[in-house]
Write a protein that holds these residues in place. Structure first.
Motif, short mmCIF file in Angstrom:
data_model
loop_
_atom_site.label_atom_id
_atom_site.label_comp_id
_atom_site.label_asym_id
_atom_site.label_seq_id
_atom_site.Cartn_x
_atom_site.Cartn_y
_atom_site.Cartn_z
N MET A 1 -9.82 10.53 -4.30
CA MET A 1 -8.49 10.05 -4.69
C MET A 1 -8.45 8.53 -4.56
SD MET A 1 -4.73 10.99 -3.13
CE MET A 1 -4.92 12.72 -3.62
N ALA A 2 -7.92 7.86 -5.57
CA ALA A 2 -7.81 6.40 -5.53
C ALA A 2 -6.84 6.00 -4.42
CB ALA A 2 -7.33 5.88 -6.87
N GLU A 3 -7.12 4.85 -3.83
CA GLU A 3 -6.23 4.35 -2.79
C GLU A 3 -4.86 4.01 -3.37
OE1 GLU A 3 -7.85 1.13 -0.62
OE2 GLU A 3 -9.62 2.23 0.06
N LYS A 4 -3.83 4.22 -2.56
CA LYS A 4 -2.48 3.89 -2.99
C LYS A 4 -2.35 2.39 -3.20
CE LYS A 4 0.88 6.08 -0.98
NZ LYS A 4 1.93 6.50 0.00
N ALA A 5 -1.68 2.01 -4.28
CA ALA A 5 -1.46 0.59 -4.56
C ALA A 5 -0.56 -0.01 -3.49
CB ALA A 5 -0.83 0.42 -5.93
N ILE A 6 -0.70 -1.30 -3.26
CA ILE A 6 0.15 -2.02 -2.30
C ILE A 6 0.90 -3.11 -3.05
CG2 ILE A 6 0.22 -3.44 -0.23
CD1 ILE A 6 -2.42 -2.14 0.62
N LEU A 7 2.21 -3.07 -2.96
CA LEU A 7 3.06 -4.08 -3.56
C LEU A 7 3.65 -4.95 -2.46
CD1 LEU A 7 4.64 -5.33 -5.97
CD2 LEU A 7 6.42 -3.59 -5.55
N TYR A 8 3.34 -6.23 -2.50
CA TYR A 8 3.98 -7.19 -1.61
C TYR A 8 5.18 -7.76 -2.36
CZ TYR A 8 -0.35 -7.02 1.13
OH TYR A 8 -1.43 -6.61 1.89
N GLY A 9 6.39 -7.51 -1.85
CA GLY A 9 7.58 -7.94 -2.56
C GLY A 9 8.72 -8.27 -1.61
N PHE A 10 9.85 -8.60 -2.22
CA PHE A 10 11.05 -8.94 -1.46
C PHE A 10 12.26 -8.34 -2.17
CE2 PHE A 10 14.50 -12.09 -0.46
CZ PHE A 10 14.65 -11.72 0.87
N LYS A 11 13.22 -7.85 -1.41
CA LYS A 11 14.33 -7.09 -1.99
C LYS A 11 15.18 -7.88 -2.97
CE LYS A 11 17.50 -8.00 1.87
NZ LYS A 11 18.37 -7.39 2.90
N LEU A 12 15.36 -9.18 -2.77
CA LEU A 12 16.19 -9.98 -3.66
C LEU A 12 15.40 -10.63 -4.79
CD1 LEU A 12 18.54 -11.77 -1.09
CD2 LEU A 12 18.96 -9.67 -2.37
N GLN B 1 -1.56 -16.01 6.57
CA GLN B 1 -1.94 -14.62 6.30
C GLN B 1 -1.60 -14.25 4.85
OE1 GLN B 1 0.08 -11.76 8.75
NE2 GLN B 1 -1.20 -10.05 8.08
N TYR B 2 -0.39 -14.61 4.41
CA TYR B 2 -0.02 -14.24 3.03
C TYR B 2 -0.72 -15.14 2.01
CZ TYR B 2 2.63 -12.77 -1.01
OH TYR B 2 2.96 -12.30 -2.25
N ARG B 3 -0.95 -16.37 2.37
CA ARG B 3 -1.64 -17.28 1.45
C ARG B 3 -3.04 -16.75 1.12
NH1 ARG B 3 -2.43 -23.86 2.10
NH2 ARG B 3 -3.23 -24.21 0.00
N ALA B 4 -3.67 -16.09 2.06
CA ALA B 4 -4.98 -15.50 1.82
C ALA B 4 -4.90 -14.36 0.79
CB ALA B 4 -5.57 -14.97 3.13
N ILE B 5 -3.72 -13.76 0.67
CA ILE B 5 -3.51 -12.69 -0.30
C ILE B 5 -3.10 -13.27 -1.65
CG2 ILE B 5 -2.08 -10.66 -0.85
CD1 ILE B 5 -1.79 -10.28 2.21
N ASN B 6 -2.18 -14.24 -1.63
CA ASN B 6 -1.67 -14.85 -2.85
C ASN B 6 -1.62 -16.36 -2.65
OD1 ASN B 6 -0.14 -15.86 -4.96
ND2 ASN B 6 1.27 -14.14 -5.00
N PRO B 7 -2.58 -17.09 -3.22
CA PRO B 7 -2.63 -18.55 -3.03
C PRO B 7 -1.38 -19.27 -3.52
CG PRO B 7 -4.70 -17.73 -3.95
CD PRO B 7 -3.73 -16.59 -3.99
N ALA B 8 -0.65 -18.66 -4.49
CA ALA B 8 0.58 -19.28 -4.99
C ALA B 8 1.72 -19.15 -4.00
CB ALA B 8 0.98 -18.66 -6.33
N GLN B 9 1.57 -18.28 -3.01
CA GLN B 9 2.57 -18.06 -1.96
C GLN B 9 3.93 -17.67 -2.55
OE1 GLN B 9 1.45 -21.98 -0.05
NE2 GLN B 9 1.51 -20.72 1.80
N LYS B 10 3.86 -16.72 -3.48
CA LYS B 10 5.06 -16.17 -4.11
C LYS B 10 4.96 -14.66 -4.11
CE LYS B 10 4.47 -18.32 -8.04
NZ LYS B 10 4.72 -18.84 -9.42
N PHE C 1 -3.59 -8.79 -7.93
CA PHE C 1 -2.97 -9.46 -9.08
C PHE C 1 -1.67 -10.13 -8.64
CE2 PHE C 1 -5.39 -5.91 -10.88
CZ PHE C 1 -6.18 -6.59 -11.81
N VAL C 2 -1.42 -11.31 -9.20
CA VAL C 2 -0.18 -12.05 -8.94
C VAL C 2 0.49 -12.35 -10.27
CG1 VAL C 2 -1.13 -13.05 -6.83
CG2 VAL C 2 -1.32 -14.31 -8.97
#
Length: 215
Positions: free
Chosen positions: A1-12, A47-56, A67-68
């Motif tokens: 089974m493929a690993e579950k996708a991970i979405l880094y997001g914010f409610k607003l 920590q997050y910059r290592a995931i998304n260099p744009a820091q968004k 993907f960003v």
């Protein structure tokens, strides 16, 4: 089974909500991890910059890739999980859909982002700038949607345009930070469509997911 996708997001974040709705429509299992871009400014951490260099937000980890940028993410999901299709089938209708998307993602969202506020001398200047471009973008949307809308932005089939419209209008009308109250009287087609779409299952469900993910 493929690993579950991970979405880094914010409610607003309307950009996060676009992707969240796409994942739900395409029935892609995912885990959402909150990145508080307002109070905690978590996007600026090393920590997050290592995931998304744009820091968004958002960032999506799926298929062993990261993907960003929300529209790039949605296009990847459309290309790799083509059912249900969220893009019209004809070149003309594809172009019309992209006109609507670009009006929102380029002509409204970045110009009302609260991240711009520190670059103005006063809050009044920021509010005046933001409201001008939001109103102009909404008036452009009104003209587009008069020609294309039915039950959805593009006739009677949900597309990526709807995934852009609903989160953006929600932020403009319900979010006290970015709210602009002018749109209901100036843009009746946009307003009527938004009020109808907000009660569609995918948007109700993903709004609840958004709130739950952040609490």
């Amino acid at each position: 089974m493929a690993e579950k996708a991970i979405l880094y997001g914010f409610k607003l974040s309307s950009c996060s909500w676009r992707v969240r709705a796409c994942l739900v429509l395409k029935k892609i299992p995912f885990e959402e991890r909150s990145v508080d871009i307002m109070r905690e400014r978590a996007q600026l951490s090393d920590q997050y910059r290592a995931i998304n260099p744009a820091q968004k937000v958002p960032t999506l980890v799926i298929d062993g890739e990261t993907f960003v940028e929300s529209m790039a993410i949605i296009q990847y999901l459309e290309d790799t999980r083509p059912s249900p299709a969220l893009t019209p089938s004809t070149p003309v209708q594809k172009a019309r859909m992209r006109e609507i998307c670009e009006t929102i993602v380029s002509g409204i969202q970045p110009l009302q982002n609260v991240g711009l506020k520190p670059h103005f001398d006063t809050e009044e200047q920021y509010n005046r700038f933001s409201k001008y471009w939001c109103d102009r973008g909404l008036q452009t949307l009104e003209e587009h949607l008069k020609k294309t809308s039915g039950q959805y932005c593009m006739g009677d089939k949900i597309t990526i345009a709807d995934l852009c419209l609903v989160p953006q209008l929600f932020n403009l009308t319900h979010n006290a930070v970015t709210r602009h109250s002018k749109h209901p009287t100036v843009t009746p087609t946009v307003s009527k469509l938004y009020e109808s779409l907000l009660f569609q299952r995918v948007f109700k469900e993903t709004l609840k997911k958004s709130v739950k993910a952040q609490t």
